[in-house]
Design an enzyme around this catalytic site. Sequence first.
Site, PDB file in Angstrom:
ATOM      1  N   SER A 126      14.549   9.681  15.640  1.00 23.93           N
ATOM      2  CA  SER A 126      15.315   8.449  15.556  1.00 23.93           C
ATOM      3  C   SER A 126      16.769   8.682  15.972  1.00 23.93           C
ATOM      4  O   SER A 126      17.021   9.226  17.051  1.00 23.93           O
ATOM      5  CB  SER A 126      15.201   7.912  14.127  1.00 23.93           C
ATOM      6  N   ARG A 169      19.122  -2.128   2.912  1.00 22.59           N
ATOM      7  CA  ARG A 169      18.027  -1.165   2.930  1.00 22.59           C
ATOM      8  C   ARG A 169      16.669  -1.857   3.028  1.00 22.59           C
ATOM      9  O   ARG A 169      15.765  -1.383   3.705  1.00 22.59           O
ATOM     10  CB  ARG A 169      18.085  -0.295   1.665  1.00 22.59           C
ATOM     11  N   ASP A 178       5.123   2.247  16.119  1.00 18.42           N
ATOM     12  CA  ASP A 178       6.569   2.203  15.884  1.00 18.42           C
ATOM     13  C   ASP A 178       7.162   1.079  16.720  1.00 18.42           C
ATOM     14  O   ASP A 178       7.173   1.152  17.943  1.00 18.42           O
ATOM     15  CB  ASP A 178       7.179   3.560  16.281  1.00 18.42           C
ATOM     16  N   HIS A 183       7.641   3.357  12.392  1.00 23.06           N
ATOM     17  CA  HIS A 183       8.721   4.316  12.656  1.00 23.06           C
ATOM     18  C   HIS A 183       8.702   5.467  11.636  1.00 23.06           C
ATOM     19  O   HIS A 183       9.036   6.604  11.970  1.00 23.06           O
ATOM     20  CB  HIS A 183      10.060   3.583  12.613  1.00 23.06           C
ATOM     21  N   ASP A 184       8.309   5.151  10.413  1.00 23.73           N
ATOM     22  CA  ASP A 184       8.256   6.174   9.362  1.00 23.73           C
ATOM     23  C   ASP A 184       7.328   7.340   9.711  1.00 23.73           C
ATOM     24  O   ASP A 184       7.419   8.400   9.093  1.00 23.73           O
ATOM     25  CB  ASP A 184       7.776   5.550   8.044  1.00 23.73           C
TER      26      ASP A 184
END
Lengths: 195, 380
Positions: free
Chosen positions: B157, B227, B324, B357-358
């Site tokens: 990232s 967040r 992602d 994405h994680d």
Amino acid sequence: MRIDLNEIQLWIKQNSRVLDLGCGDGTLLKFLIDNKQVQGYGLEIDAAQINLCINKGLNVIEQNLDRGLGNFADKSFDTVIMTQALQTLHFPHLVLDEMLRVGKECIVTFPNFGHWKARFYLATRGRMPVSDLLPFEWYNTPNIHFCTFKDFEVLCRERNIKVISRQVVNEVSGQALKDLMPNLFGETAIYHLSK
Amino acid sequence: MPNEIPAGSVGLVTPQTHHFTQPLLLACGRTLDEYELVYETYGQLNATKSNAVLICHALSGHHHAAGYHSMDDKRPGWWDAYIGPGKPIDTNKFFVVSLNNLGGCHGSTGPRSINPATGKPWGADFPMIRVRDWVASQARLADVLGIETWAAIIGGSLGGMQVMRWALDYPQRIRHAVVIASALKLSAQNIAFNEAARKAIVSDPNFFDGDYLAHNTVPKNGLAVARMIGHITYLSDFAMGEKFGRDLRSGSFELGNDEPVEFQIESYLRYQGDSFANTFDANSYIRITKALDYFDLAREYNDDPVNAFKQATAKFLVISFSTDWRFAPERSHEIVNALVGANRAVTYAEIESKHGHDAFLLPDERYQQVFGHYLAGVNV
């Protein structure tokens, strides 16, 4: 090394830039790097094959050939190679055009569906040929676009593709007859093409 | 808490801090006269110092990438699945350095640190930081550690952006560049998500234009919402559906029943937001998301990434993940295409994953294989 890989390297210049489509485990690319000092990239979609390429330290890029080569610039490679993958593509004619756009020259190899054994199999049994070279059933084969040497040459003529040279190689049988009647006795063809 | 250190762990680790006194001129034009970087190391630096690997962290990351700080830790470092003996970043082979970036809030100099000029926390006055500033400070840390050339620099990232910047700014100091789930620059959609997150923070009445510490408070609600927004974009629709579905945490839809209903996903997101707000600094969040937005690898190369990568000499491994959508595979294709155009060595794998994405942080067999096989080929 598969017999066609050995013939291919004769047509590759020292220090040239090579793109190998469907590079498999990277045997050819590694051979060309070691013996011809080429700058090479291989495209592959099979995860296990990609791992084998990485183990050889090759530049392997995960990319599906059926999505085209639009990400590569015109004439950005000296030679674009595709071995034994033409018959697995959804649009072989379009990929061929793309290869000739991206590469100054191309080398294509494919199995000859016009080989006498295939003809004999279909003629006598009335079923799609299954052999040592083509061991799949019709419904599970990755080979979805078979052609004969003649078919391929018709396509080349239609699309104004220049055949620089052609070689027929046999691993199994018919060493003497393959040059006499290649479309009947040749097992694998290696075409050296340009536009 | 681990009753015993699990096999494949780097074990107990202790962060170290280096105080830098040579001023650092930042991209924004301001200078940090002195600063501190906190970092951890795993494995042993070899005699020729040829086996060093640098880990660059992403938005919410920090120096604690692997192992445990104490036997009381609930969890190991954030990339423990990939760093350790026998793991892809094999600490039997490599000397791994992981730092907290400047402007962060986990020990390196940042908005919460004391500004030596005023004796008070920097707060809103802390300079804006760019990716190139992080890279420059990381190069100074390498100098301190006696590392002339990194065997590899690795990041996911925002971390991947630092890796690419390294390859351009210090080509002689990086042999392998591993860029995971990253991009040459953020898309408009990506910047939009970041701006929504920042707006949540600055709208919190406790933000006080960034000087919340002077008011003995923190904008917890704003940071929590920021967040939550970010977290939604790190997960895939599929993964969220599989994990939470429409499951209820409390209440029911029974007719005649008016008790409030709470979905599991609501509770989960709130928990993620609140726990992040308790550990992260709002000014850091604003600066780090700005650094993400401003990053554009090819900006000073006529917006031509091929031209940019001609500065690089490192070999690249680029990895993306199928679901992602924050740093989509297409963004990695752009990196790979530019590297090929620049005639640079590159290997690319697109990992089939349902985790969005994680995925770059989570264990995955194929990801581990590609990563491990590639790093096994790195000479030290």
